[in-house]
Design an enzyme around this catalytic site. Sequence first.
Site, PDB file in Angstrom:
ATOM      1  N   GLY A  29       0.835  -1.196   0.000  1.00 44.05           N
ATOM      2  CA  GLY A  29       0.000   0.000   0.000  1.00 44.05           C
ATOM      3  C   GLY A  29       0.863   1.237   0.000  1.00 44.05           C
ATOM      4  O   GLY A  29       1.940   1.248  -0.597  1.00 44.05           O
ATOM      5  N   CYS A  30       0.433   2.254   0.685  1.00 46.93           N
ATOM      6  CA  CYS A  30       1.121   3.545   0.746  1.00 46.93           C
ATOM      7  C   CYS A  30       2.607   3.388   1.047  1.00 46.93           C
ATOM      8  O   CYS A  30       2.982   2.841   2.076  1.00 46.93           O
ATOM      9  CB  CYS A  30       0.464   4.386   1.839  1.00 46.93           C
ATOM     10  SG  CYS A  30       1.351   5.872   2.270  1.00 46.93           S
ATOM     11  N   PHE A  31       3.455   3.866   0.134  1.00 48.45           N
ATOM     12  CA  PHE A  31       4.886   3.703   0.374  1.00 48.45           C
ATOM     13  C   PHE A  31       5.395   4.597   1.492  1.00 48.45           C
ATOM     14  O   PHE A  31       6.430   4.322   2.080  1.00 48.45           O
ATOM     15  CB  PHE A  31       5.749   3.816  -0.884  1.00 48.45           C
ATOM     16  CG  PHE A  31       5.450   4.919  -1.866  1.00 48.45           C
ATOM     17  CD1 PHE A  31       5.193   6.213  -1.484  1.00 48.45           C
ATOM     18  CD2 PHE A  31       5.461   4.625  -3.224  1.00 48.45           C
ATOM     19  CE1 PHE A  31       4.950   7.208  -2.408  1.00 48.45           C
ATOM     20  CE2 PHE A  31       5.215   5.620  -4.168  1.00 48.45           C
ATOM     21  CZ  PHE A  31       4.971   6.923  -3.752  1.00 48.45           C
ATOM     22  N   TRP A  32       4.660   5.669   1.841  1.00 49.21           N
ATOM     23  CA  TRP A  32       5.055   6.469   3.014  1.00 49.21           C
ATOM     24  C   TRP A  32       5.066   5.579   4.260  1.00 49.21           C
ATOM     25  O   TRP A  32       5.980   5.627   5.062  1.00 49.21           O
ATOM     26  CB  TRP A  32       4.063   7.590   3.275  1.00 49.21           C
ATOM     27  CG  TRP A  32       3.880   8.620   2.222  1.00 49.21           C
ATOM     28  CD1 TRP A  32       4.681   8.874   1.142  1.00 49.21           C
ATOM     29  CD2 TRP A  32       2.808   9.555   2.167  1.00 49.21           C
ATOM     30  NE1 TRP A  32       4.161   9.918   0.425  1.00 49.21           N
ATOM     31  CE2 TRP A  32       3.013  10.363   1.023  1.00 49.21           C
ATOM     32  CE3 TRP A  32       1.704   9.796   2.974  1.00 49.21           C
ATOM     33  CZ2 TRP A  32       2.150  11.393   0.671  1.00 49.21           C
ATOM     34  CZ3 TRP A  32       0.845  10.820   2.616  1.00 49.21           C
ATOM     35  CH2 TRP A  32       1.069  11.620   1.480  1.00 49.21           C
TER      36      TRP A  32
END
Length: 195
Positions: A29-32
Site C-alpha cells: 500500500g502507501c509507500f510512506w
Amino acid sequence: MKSFVSALIFSVSIFSANVQADETILAGGCFWCMESDFEKLDGVSDVVSGFTGGETPNPTYNGNHKGHYEAVKITYDPNVVSYRQILAHYWVNIDPFDAQGQFCDKGHSYLSAIFVANEEEKAIAEKSKTAVQAKFPGQKLVTPILTASQFYPIKGKEIGHQDFYKKSPVRYKIYRWNCGRDQRLEEIWGELTKH
C-alpha cells in the site's frame, strides 16, 4: 605518499569486502507507511519509495503508473536481520486479506506483493506465506509472490514522497490515522503489530 595511498586503498577494499547488504522489494500500500515501518527495523540501512511490477517505463505518482505497485526497496544487513525476519515484519504491517488495496487506499497500485529476486527468496517467501495462512485458516491470503522486475525510485518533482513521514510528520500521522492502518493492523495481528 604513494605507499600511504596504496595502504589506504587496501584498507578501504578490505573494509568494503566485509560490508554486506542485501535488497528486497515489497509492496504494502502507501509507500510512506512502508518506508516508516521498515526504517525502524534494526539492520535496515535504507528504504526507497518507488514503483515496480508494471510495464509502463518511468512511472510517476501524478502521471502514468498503470500496472505498477507502490513499493519500497529495502537495503538491509543480513548479519543483523535476515530475509525471513524482513518478511515476518512485512506481514504484520499489511492486511494480507485485502484484494482491493491496503486500508483506505484502493486500486492496483496499492495492492500488497512480495517481489523475489531468486529461487532462494521465492522458497523463503512461500514458506513464510504458508505459515501466515496457517494462522488464519478461515481467510484467504491474497498477497502474491512475484518475480522482481525493474524498480523505479521516486524522483524529480515527486521526491517529496521520499521520507514524507519525516518531512511532514503531522500530515503523515493524520493520514495514517484517518486511513485506519494501525487500527486494522491491530485487529489482524494484535500484539505482533509494531507501530
